[in-house]
Design an enzyme around this catalytic site. Structure first.
Site, mmCIF file in Angstrom:
data_model
loop_
_atom_site.group_PDB
_atom_site.id
_atom_site.type_symbol
_atom_site.label_atom_id
_atom_site.label_comp_id
_atom_site.label_asym_id
_atom_site.label_seq_id
_atom_site.Cartn_x
_atom_site.Cartn_y
_atom_site.Cartn_z
ATOM 1 N N LYS A 37 3.832 9.147 -4.005
ATOM 2 C CA LYS A 37 3.945 10.498 -3.442
ATOM 3 C C LYS A 37 5.435 10.843 -3.353
ATOM 4 C CE LYS A 37 4.616 12.549 -0.068
ATOM 5 N NZ LYS A 37 5.674 13.628 0.040
ATOM 6 N N CYS A 78 22.094 8.005 0.467
ATOM 7 C CA CYS A 78 21.986 7.173 1.674
ATOM 8 C C CYS A 78 23.209 6.280 1.841
ATOM 9 C CB CYS A 78 20.755 6.300 1.586
ATOM 10 S SG CYS A 78 20.840 5.171 0.186
ATOM 11 N N GLU A 102 22.951 10.496 11.735
ATOM 12 C CA GLU A 102 23.057 10.756 10.301
ATOM 13 C C GLU A 102 22.998 12.259 10.059
ATOM 14 O OE1 GLU A 102 19.608 10.214 7.604
ATOM 15 O OE2 GLU A 102 20.937 8.860 6.522
ATOM 16 N N GLU A 148 13.453 1.567 3.128
ATOM 17 C CA GLU A 148 14.856 1.920 2.863
ATOM 18 C C GLU A 148 15.093 3.215 3.623
ATOM 19 O OE1 GLU A 148 15.699 -1.269 0.181
ATOM 20 O OE2 GLU A 148 16.923 0.137 1.318
#
Ligand SMILES: NC(=O)c1ccc[n+]([C@@H]2O[C@H](COP(=O)([O-])OP(=O)(O)OC[C@H]3O[C@@H](n4cnc5c(N)ncnc54)[C@H](O)[C@@H]3O)[C@@H](O)[C@H]2O)c1
Ligand SMILES: O=C/C=C/C=C(\O)C(=O)O
Length: 480
Positions: free
Chosen positions: A181, A291, A384, A257
């Site tokens: 997905k 990332c 973040e 992750e």
């Protein structure tokens, strides 16, 4: 070249079942297409097709046959290279050069490297002697590996094909059947991948693709499906938490992750020009939407002003940078620009929305930004942002540098800039991160462990690490 319309791929057939939702160009904000939202029954059909494939020809393939199929998929992507590049650029708005030199080549490399690794992977055997055991007391212990079964792969929008194939390749190499997905923001290269896999002749159900959103939608239906044997997820830490809650009910193994707030440590003995250029790359490549990007920079005090001035000058001169993936993400990044000022930051470069005087003014752009002056406790320094922004702060000595780098709920990657070899080897292992680059950034060897600690993830991808996650070792002990 007409782009392929986003479609699900279930049991070897394309379908657009489900309510369509709009797809927008990040470059000018225009609607460029529509994506089918997979309802629960389509997700269920995909999981059932994967299970059936395991019981059929796919489940009986040898590692040689699977690796040969992976090479055919790599060749298929290569044969449609420009189509993949165009589709990735259309969905993400990233500079074509980035898609053409990173995203699509790495997708090809992911399939080829796992074909090589899986084919050449040895297993262990132990001749055993147990004195006093009945008979000879001798046995042979050897390990074989079984695929996990039906694997759910859920991937993000920033490196859509690179990160999707980084999981699909090892999962298939290990003999699993996959239901993938992709992000609702970036359906196009995933659909093209399904077409290439279809042409490569994988048995129906070995690879399935469903589109849709995450929470209370296709992503959640897939992650919580009782027929899923493992979940490999890349995305935000908060999403990882949600997926892990659902996985807990069936003790489903997860590979995560997740987010990051990566630090750079610039020591006084660093080659400053190299450290500045390295930080421009590590903070502003893909407009900070990787990332691994650096959002916290710590510079030894004697070089701090010099570094900030040099970095700010380079950032002000940045051209041809890409947009944020969506209006929502653009607004999130701008909210952090405002928050930084409210928290007392000095905006040394950027801090707002660029004015191009062309169609990009309708897109989702923000200015590359450099901040200073905030304490470690500031939300801007702890949370973040995932945009083209970094905060620069000074430090005095090595221990303080390590402490500052580790003072974060995240621990994905870090960079260390120093010409002192001993310092590099002292500092790098002390940084609480899964990946530490010294005098470089995002220099990748696909055999190395990739992943983070703390809120940045669970487990590692890359090389043997992915093949370990996507298979179960079985120890067989035969009495001789
Ligand atoms: N560590 C890494 O390798 C890595 C790589 C890329 C991005 N990321 C992280 O991903 C984030 C940005 O990507 P994003 O915005 O696509 O992340 P996201 O978590 O919002 O979405 C990632 C994927 O998860 C799906 N999803 C969302 N909620 C879900 C739920 N409740 N159940 C199941 N699926 C769900 C989404 O539809 C999408 O496909 C950033 O935090 C970034 O740090 C990490
Ligand atoms: O965006 C986060 C992950 C990036 C991964 C890579 O760039 C890679 O695997 O090389």
């Amino acid at each position: 070249m007409m782009a392929m319309k986003p479609a699900h791929y279930v049991n070897g057939a394309f379908t657009t079942t489900g309510t369509a939702f709009p797809l927008f160009s990040p470059v000018d904000g225009s609607q460029v297409g529509a994506v089918p939202e997979a309802p629960r029954d389509v997700v269920d059909a995909a999981v059932r097709a994967a299970r059936t494939a395991l019981a059929g020809p796919w489940g009986r393939t040898s590692v040689e046959e699977r690796c040969s199929m992976l090479r055919r998929i790599a060749d298929g992507i290569e044969a449609r290279f420009d189509e993949f590049v165009a589709a990735e650029v259309a969905d993400t708005g990233k500079p074509r050069e980035l898609a053409a030199t990173v995203d699509i080549p790495r997708a090809i490399g992911n399939f080829r490297s796992y074909a090589d690794l899986a084919y050449g992977r040895p297993e262990r055997a132990y001749p055993t002697t147990v004195p006093g055991w009945s008979g000879s007391g001798q046995a042979l212990n050897y390990t074989v590996r079984r695929p996990l079964g039906v694997v759910a792969i859920i991937s993000p929008w920033n490196l859509p094909l690179l990160l999707l194939t980084w999981k699909v390749a090892p999962a298939l190499a290990a003999g699993n059947a996959v239901v993938a997905k992709p992000s609702e923001e970036t359906p196009s290269t995933a659909t093209l991948l399904a077409a290439v896999i279809d042409e490569a002749g994988l048995p129906a159900g070995a690879f399935n693709l469903v589109h849709g959103h995450g929470a209370n939608a296709a992503g959640e239906h897939l992650a919580s499906h009782p027929g899923v044997d493992a979940i490999a997820f890349t995305g935000a830490s908060a999403t990882g938490t949600a997926i892990m809650r659902g996985a807990a009910d069936h003790v489903t193994p997860v590979s995560f992750e997740l987010g990051g707030k990566n630090a750079a440590l610039v020591f006084a003995d660093a080659d400053l020009a190299e450290a500045v250029e390295g930080t421009v790359r590590s903070s502003f490549t893909h407009s900070g939407q990787i990332c691994l990007c650096t959002e916290r920079v710590y510079v030894q005090r004697s070089r701090f002003e010099e570094f900030v001035d040099a970095l700010a000058e380079r950032v002000r001169a940045l051209q041809d940078y890409g947009p944020m993936i969506s209006a929502e993400h653009r607004d999130k990044v701008l909210s952090y620009y405002r928050l930084a000022v409210e928290e007392g930051a000095t905006v040394v470069a950027g801090g707002g929305v660029p004015s191009f005087g062309d169609e990009r003014d309708g897109g989702f752009y923000v200015e590359p930004t450099v901040l200073t002056g905030l304490p470690q406790t500031a939300r801007t320094v702890r949370e973040e942002i995932f945009g083209p922004v970094c905060h620069v702060a000074p430090f005095d000595d090595e221990d303080e540098a390590v402490r500052l780098a580790n003072d974060s709920p995240y621990g994905l990657a870090a960079t260390v800039w120093t010409t002192d070899l001993s310092r590099a080897h002292r500092v790098a292992p002390r940084v609480e991160a899964g990946i530490v680059w010294v005098n470089c950034w995002n220099l990748r060897d696909l055999r190395t462990p990739f992943g983070g600690v703390k809120a940045s993830g669970i487990g590692r991808e890359g090389g043997e690490y992915s093949l370990d996650f996507f298979s179960e070792p079985v120890n067989v002990c035969v009495k001789i």
